[in-house]
Design a protein around this motif. Structure first.
Motif, PDB file in Angstrom:
ATOM      1  N   VAL A  46       0.854  -1.185   0.000  1.00 14.16           N
ATOM      2  CA  VAL A  46       0.000   0.000   0.000  1.00 14.16           C
ATOM      3  C   VAL A  46       0.892   1.237   0.000  1.00 14.16           C
ATOM      4  CG1 VAL A  46      -1.695   1.323   1.329  1.00 14.16           C
ATOM      5  CG2 VAL A  46      -1.892  -1.153   1.185  1.00 14.16           C
ATOM      6  N   PRO A  47       0.646   2.231  -0.868  1.00 16.20           N
ATOM      7  CA  PRO A  47       1.433   3.473  -0.825  1.00 16.20           C
ATOM      8  C   PRO A  47       1.335   4.137   0.545  1.00 16.20           C
ATOM      9  CG  PRO A  47       0.113   3.366  -2.828  1.00 16.20           C
ATOM     10  CD  PRO A  47      -0.345   2.242  -1.955  1.00 16.20           C
ATOM     11  N   TYR A  48       2.415   4.789   0.941  1.00 13.54           N
ATOM     12  CA  TYR A  48       2.455   5.370   2.278  1.00 13.54           C
ATOM     13  C   TYR A  48       1.386   6.432   2.485  1.00 13.54           C
ATOM     14  CZ  TYR A  48       4.704   9.544   0.366  1.00 13.54           C
ATOM     15  OH  TYR A  48       4.975  10.698  -0.334  1.00 13.54           O
ATOM     16  N   MET A  49       0.891   7.042   1.388  1.00 10.03           N
ATOM     17  CA  MET A  49      -0.164   8.053   1.520  1.00 10.03           C
ATOM     18  C   MET A  49      -1.465   7.453   2.031  1.00 10.03           C
ATOM     19  SD  MET A  49       2.027   8.708  -1.063  1.00 10.03           S
ATOM     20  CE  MET A  49       1.218   8.213  -2.585  1.00 10.03           C
ATOM     21  N   LEU A  50      -1.630   6.143   1.858  1.00  3.87           N
ATOM     22  CA  LEU A  50      -2.865   5.489   2.274  1.00  3.87           C
ATOM     23  C   LEU A  50      -2.775   4.874   3.663  1.00  3.87           C
ATOM     24  CD1 LEU A  50      -3.879   3.667  -1.046  1.00  3.87           C
ATOM     25  CD2 LEU A  50      -4.492   5.954  -0.264  1.00  3.87           C
ATOM     26  N   GLY A  51      -1.634   4.945   4.287  1.00  3.21           N
ATOM     27  CA  GLY A  51      -1.497   4.384   5.635  1.00  3.21           C
ATOM     28  C   GLY A  51      -0.414   3.323   5.689  1.00  3.21           C
ATOM     29  N   SER A  52      -0.336   2.636   6.812  1.00  2.00           N
ATOM     30  CA  SER A  52       0.683   1.624   7.022  1.00  2.00           C
ATOM     31  C   SER A  52       0.369   0.368   6.214  1.00  2.00           C
ATOM     32  CB  SER A  52       0.787   1.275   8.515  1.00  2.00           C
ATOM     33  OG  SER A  52      -0.453   0.801   9.003  1.00  2.00           O
ATOM     34  N   ARG A  53       1.396  -0.440   5.988  1.00  3.94           N
ATOM     35  CA  ARG A  53       1.233  -1.661   5.203  1.00  3.94           C
ATOM     36  C   ARG A  53       0.517  -2.723   6.038  1.00  3.94           C
ATOM     37  NH1 ARG A  53       6.385  -3.521   1.955  1.00  3.94           N
ATOM     38  NH2 ARG A  53       5.828  -1.521   1.002  1.00  3.94           N
ATOM     39  N   PRO A  54      -0.618  -3.221   5.594  1.00  4.01           N
ATOM     40  CA  PRO A  54      -1.372  -4.191   6.389  1.00  4.01           C
ATOM     41  C   PRO A  54      -0.731  -5.577   6.357  1.00  4.01           C
ATOM     42  CG  PRO A  54      -2.470  -3.813   4.304  1.00  4.01           C
ATOM     43  CD  PRO A  54      -1.314  -2.863   4.347  1.00  4.01           C
ATOM     44  N   ARG A  55      -0.713  -6.222   7.523  1.00  2.00           N
ATOM     45  CA  ARG A  55      -0.178  -7.572   7.657  1.00  2.00           C
ATOM     46  C   ARG A  55      -1.170  -8.407   8.460  1.00  2.00           C
ATOM     47  NH1 ARG A  55       4.445  -4.298   8.384  1.00  2.00           N
ATOM     48  NH2 ARG A  55       6.120  -4.737   6.874  1.00  2.00           N
ATOM     49  N   PHE A  56      -1.356  -9.653   8.039  1.00  4.45           N
ATOM     50  CA  PHE A  56      -2.281 -10.568   8.707  1.00  4.45           C
ATOM     51  C   PHE A  56      -1.617 -11.933   8.842  1.00  4.45           C
ATOM     52  CE2 PHE A  56      -4.649  -7.520   6.152  1.00  4.45           C
ATOM     53  CZ  PHE A  56      -5.497  -6.960   7.081  1.00  4.45           C
ATOM     54  N   VAL A  57      -1.786 -12.561  10.003  1.00  2.00           N
ATOM     55  CA  VAL A  57      -1.218 -13.883  10.274  1.00  2.00           C
ATOM     56  C   VAL A  57      -2.352 -14.900  10.308  1.00  2.00           C
ATOM     57  CG1 VAL A  57       0.076 -15.311  11.903  1.00  2.00           C
ATOM     58  CG2 VAL A  57       0.720 -12.916  11.550  1.00  2.00           C
ATOM     59  N   LEU A  58      -2.211 -15.936   9.498  1.00  3.67           N
ATOM     60  CA  LEU A  58      -3.178 -17.022   9.451  1.00  3.67           C
ATOM     61  C   LEU A  58      -2.512 -18.273  10.018  1.00  3.67           C
ATOM     62  CD1 LEU A  58      -4.607 -16.445   5.863  1.00  3.67           C
ATOM     63  CD2 LEU A  58      -5.409 -15.498   8.028  1.00  3.67           C
ATOM     64  N   ASP A  59      -3.106 -18.835  11.063  1.00  2.01           N
ATOM     65  CA  ASP A  59      -2.477 -19.933  11.784  1.00  2.01           C
ATOM     66  C   ASP A  59      -2.339 -21.172  10.919  1.00  2.01           C
ATOM     67  OD1 ASP A  59      -1.416 -21.566  13.640  1.00  2.01           O
ATOM     68  OD2 ASP A  59      -3.199 -21.739  14.889  1.00  2.01           O
ATOM     69  N   ARG A  60      -3.417 -21.684  10.411  1.00  2.00           N
ATOM     70  CA  ARG A  60      -3.398 -22.903   9.603  1.00  2.00           C
ATOM     71  C   ARG A  60      -4.662 -22.927   8.757  1.00  2.00           C
ATOM     72  NH1 ARG A  60      -5.529 -28.076   9.942  1.00  2.00           N
ATOM     73  NH2 ARG A  60      -4.203 -29.768   9.133  1.00  2.00           N
ATOM     74  N   VAL A  61      -4.486 -23.228   7.501  1.00  2.00           N
ATOM     75  CA  VAL A  61      -5.627 -23.291   6.583  1.00  2.00           C
ATOM     76  C   VAL A  61      -5.745 -24.725   6.095  1.00  2.00           C
ATOM     77  CG1 VAL A  61      -6.689 -22.401   4.492  1.00  2.00           C
ATOM     78  CG2 VAL A  61      -5.234 -20.910   5.874  1.00  2.00           C
ATOM     79  N   GLU A  62      -6.849 -25.354   6.414  1.00  4.42           N
ATOM     80  CA  GLU A  62      -7.065 -26.735   6.022  1.00  4.42           C
ATOM     81  C   GLU A  62      -7.243 -26.842   4.508  1.00  4.42           C
ATOM     82  OE1 GLU A  62     -10.958 -24.727   6.813  1.00  4.42           O
ATOM     83  OE2 GLU A  62      -8.984 -24.862   7.797  1.00  4.42           O
ATOM     84  N   ALA A  63      -7.142 -28.051   4.009  1.00  3.72           N
ATOM     85  CA  ALA A  63      -7.326 -28.287   2.577  1.00  3.72           C
ATOM     86  C   ALA A  63      -8.718 -27.836   2.150  1.00  3.72           C
ATOM     87  CB  ALA A  63      -7.124 -29.771   2.264  1.00  3.72           C
TER      88      ALA A  63
END
Length: 451
Positions: free
Chosen positions: A117-134
């Motif tokens: 995301v460009p810095y003008m729009l805010g901080s870079r978003p980050r998300f942690v996903l524990d485990r995704v089943e099949a």
């Protein structure tokens, strides 16, 4: 909405360095284990300690095994991004939804999603996903906003895969991205009317073709349900089939919104600068006039017009949907910047070739020569309204200078309804004030007007 997929798990399209690239994904923990293992193995060899050698080998091999397993893990991940809305005003939020789907038959490990995301729009978003089943899905969202106009790319999305021990992380990038368009903020303007106005047709000027003479009628073929009283018998006899007069075709009043973008006409920058006020004012005026039923075009000092020459002589809202016309002009205003020109002659040439449409101008600093040119540009316009900004006053926060006041009086003497714009003024108030100034002047032109 955009979507992308990693076709072969972490190998994807970013896995170009093979095992060497995988080794570069070692985390601080993984590098520490590897270094400790190598050091323990060396010490065990020097001291002749077999047990210490076993410990060293375990410490060194564990991160390497994690790299190998993570590198050879094969899975398929599909992602999509939904941006709503794709066009927002400055200071307004937009929502971005990210969806990740594991389309492989193996569950994933720890995942981290990161969107560029460009810095003008805010901080870079980050998300942690524990485990995704099949076959499982995960959806996360974040919001973006900007106080600056422009077009901002969102993406590409990055997926970071980690092993359960946190020894190695591999990053894969997707190619899809979206674009957020941030347009100027608009203000609702009061519906002032200086001339008789029929709702939905600007000045109410419309020509009824059904009442024209026989030589002026353009007939069409009869359709089921047409009133038989509208049958045009002369054309019926000529073409050998039943012809009827064409329906009433309203000729909608036209309005040109002129925006002065010359770099020499404005001082200062930022959301509160005179130039940004002029851009926002032009956006408010064109939206208001479209809502009142006018066909509108946006014209700059460079002589370029939006929607363009191919759309009803450059005017939007006639054959084009008013919402589409507004979208085109707002997109143009989202990226408009200072021009390198020093004069308004190109815009003046375009206006002189026009007819009796309404002219609404947002002007920066004018010297004597440019003020005389603008005064002559009044030409055949039915009504001309100018909002003149003194960028020096806007920069210093002081009152409008005497030079700017003289330019306003010069334009009024040429028939313009000219208003000086003090720092921090609201366009709805000035819009109402302009109506009062024109009423006091007793202007009475047979065509044009404004609402």
């Amino acid at each position: 909405m955009s979507s992308a997929a990693v076709p072969d798990g972490p190998r994807g399209d970013a896995d170009r360095g093979g095992p060497r690239a995988a080794l570069s994904g070692l985390t601080t923990r993984g590098r520490s284990f590897l270094a400790a293992g190598v050091a323990a193995a060396v010490c065990a060899y020097v001291l002749g300690q077999a047990d210490l050698l076993r410990v060293g080998l375990l410490l060194a091999v564990l991160p390497l095994i994690c790299v190998l397993v993570l590198h050879r893990t094969r899975y398929r991940v599909a992602t999509s991004r939904l941006l709503t809305p794709q066009r927002v005003e400055t200071g307004t939020e937009a929502r971005v939804r990210l969806r990740m789907e594991n389309v492989s038959k193996l569950p994933t490990g720890l995942l981290m999603l990161q969107d560029h995301v460009p810095y003008m729009l805010g901080s870079r978003p980050r998300f942690v996903l524990d485990r995704v089943e099949a076959g499982g899905r995960r959806e996360v969202s974040y919001r973006v906003r900007s106080d600056l106009r422009g077009r901002f790319p969102l993406g590409p999305l990055q997926l970071r895969l980690s092993d359960p021990f946190g020894m190695c992380e591999l990053t894969r990038s997707f190619s899809a991205y979206d674009t957020l368009t941030v347009v100027p903020r608009t203000e609702a303007l009061p519906p002032v009317g200086l001339f008789g106005e029929a709702a939905g047709y600007g000045e109410g000027r419309q020509r009824t073709l059904a009442l024209a003479g026989d030589d002026d009628v353009i007939p069409r073929a009869y359709r089921h349900g047409d009133d038989l009283r509208r049958v045009h018998w002369r054309s019926t006899a000529r073409y050998g089939e039943l012809m009827v007069r064409r329906e009433e075709q309203p000729q909608r009043a036209r309005c040109t919104v002129l925006l002065d973008t010359r770099g020499v006409a404005y001082r200062g920058a930022g959301p509160d600068s005179a130039f940004e006020w002029a851009v926002s004012g032009a956006a408010s005026a064109l939206v208001h006039m479209l809502e009142r039923g006018y066909t509108v075009r946006l014209l700059t000092d460079t002589g370029s017009a939006v929607p363009g020459e191919g759309v009803a002589e450059g005017f939007g809202g006639a054959v084009q949907d008013p919402a589409d016309s507004a979208g085109l002009m707002m997109d143009a205003l989202a990226v408009v910047d200072h021009s390198e020109g020093a004069g308004l002659s190109r815009a003046s040439d375009v206006l002189r070739a026009g007819g009796d449409e309404l002219l609404v101008a947002f002007l920066g600093d004018l010297d004597e020569e440019q003020a005389s040119l603008v005064a002559r540009t009044r030409g055949r316009a039915g009504a001309a309204v100018a909002f003149v900004l003194d960028s020096g006053a806007w920069l210093n926060g002081g009152p409008v200078s005497g030079a700017a006041g003289n330019r306003v009086r010069q334009l009024r003497g040429a028939g313009w309804t000219a208003i000086a714009v003090p720092p921090g003024a609201r366009l709805p108030d000035l819009w109402q004030q302009a109506a009062g100034v024109r009423a006091e002047a007793g202007a009475d032109t047979p065509h044009g007007g404004w609402a």
